[in-house]
Design a protein around this motif. Sequence first.
Motif, PDB file in Angstrom:
ATOM      1  N   PRO A  41       0.813  -1.225   0.000  1.00 27.55           N
ATOM      2  CA  PRO A  41       0.000   0.000   0.000  1.00 27.55           C
ATOM      3  C   PRO A  41       0.845   1.272   0.000  1.00 27.55           C
ATOM      4  N   THR A  42       0.184   2.377  -0.253  1.00 30.29           N
ATOM      5  CA  THR A  42       0.830   3.691  -0.238  1.00 30.29           C
ATOM      6  C   THR A  42       1.527   3.938   1.092  1.00 30.29           C
ATOM      7  N   GLY A  43       2.744   4.456   1.015  1.00 31.12           N
ATOM      8  CA  GLY A  43       3.446   4.894   2.219  1.00 31.12           C
ATOM      9  C   GLY A  43       4.130   3.813   3.018  1.00 31.12           C
ATOM     10  N   THR A  44       4.200   2.595   2.490  1.00 33.46           N
ATOM     11  CA  THR A  44       4.822   1.513   3.258  1.00 33.46           C
ATOM     12  C   THR A  44       6.322   1.391   3.025  1.00 33.46           C
ATOM     13  N   ILE A 131      10.862  -3.386  -9.775  1.00 32.68           N
ATOM     14  CA  ILE A 131       9.569  -2.713  -9.927  1.00 32.68           C
ATOM     15  C   ILE A 131       8.955  -2.484  -8.559  1.00 32.68           C
ATOM     16  N   THR A 132       8.422  -1.269  -8.339  1.00 35.19           N
ATOM     17  CA  THR A 132       7.623  -0.999  -7.148  1.00 35.19           C
ATOM     18  C   THR A 132       6.190  -0.746  -7.615  1.00 35.19           C
ATOM     19  N   ALA A 133       5.227  -1.276  -6.847  1.00 26.15           N
ATOM     20  CA  ALA A 133       3.831  -1.151  -7.248  1.00 26.15           C
ATOM     21  C   ALA A 133       2.901  -1.243  -6.054  1.00 26.15           C
ATOM     22  N   ARG A 163      10.167 -11.452  -4.817  1.00 27.60           N
ATOM     23  CA  ARG A 163       9.065 -10.556  -4.467  1.00 27.60           C
ATOM     24  C   ARG A 163       9.111 -10.186  -2.996  1.00 27.60           C
ATOM     25  N   ILE A 164       8.885  -8.915  -2.756  1.00 28.85           N
ATOM     26  CA  ILE A 164       8.751  -8.411  -1.387  1.00 28.85           C
ATOM     27  C   ILE A 164       7.399  -7.715  -1.309  1.00 28.85           C
ATOM     28  N   THR A 165       6.607  -8.096  -0.323  1.00 27.62           N
ATOM     29  CA  THR A 165       5.308  -7.463  -0.100  1.00 27.62           C
ATOM     30  C   THR A 165       5.357  -6.716   1.217  1.00 27.62           C
ATOM     31  N   SER A 170       0.500   3.735   6.300  1.00 21.75           N
ATOM     32  CA  SER A 170       1.442   4.655   5.685  1.00 21.75           C
ATOM     33  C   SER A 170       2.382   5.224   6.740  1.00 21.75           C
ATOM     34  N   MET A 171       3.653   5.254   6.409  1.00 17.98           N
ATOM     35  CA  MET A 171       4.637   5.855   7.306  1.00 17.98           C
ATOM     36  C   MET A 171       4.534   7.381   7.277  1.00 17.98           C
TER      37      MET A 171
END
Length: 191
Positions: A41-44, A131-133, A163-165, A170-171
Amino acid sequence: MGLLFTHYARPHTEFLTVPSVLALAQGDWLKAHEHLIITGPTGTGKTWLGCAFARQAARLDYSVLYVRMPRLFEDLAMARLDGRFPRLIDKLTRIQLLVLDDWGSHGLTEQQRGDLLEIFEERYKRKSTLITAQLPVAQWHEMIGAPTIADAILDRLVHNAHRITLEGDSMRKTRPAPLLTDIEKAEIITA
């Protein structure tokens, strides 16, 4: 925030550990021309972590290029108009680690799909891509559209990717200042 690591050769998911990060930092995936996909997610911290791996690759003497996907598509469109397209594709295929940030933030046009296929075809088994997504990998096929081209792009990308999840809030959210412990309060009073 939790970090999960899925290795392409081991389909199960395990917690991202210091040894697994250090193994990626050693650069064996770059030597093997494999890829690294960081989702969440956004901000992680996807971009931050991707840039950390990119910096490490540069320290290992790999050439690195970072580009946000919207900017990449703008550059490709402009290069097509002013005759630089072949040189830009050549540049993108020669770079040893291509970092594509914000993958899947919008659907792709027919031209963008074709450009990505050309880039990944030229890089396949020769160079690495990071790739970041925000979008999970399972939704990439739909985001790319055009099933045949999506199959071709993803076949060259995800099957030899680590893969890294990233999970969590959000930080960037503001957090209240932590309360002082009794010991810290006493240290302040005696100081």
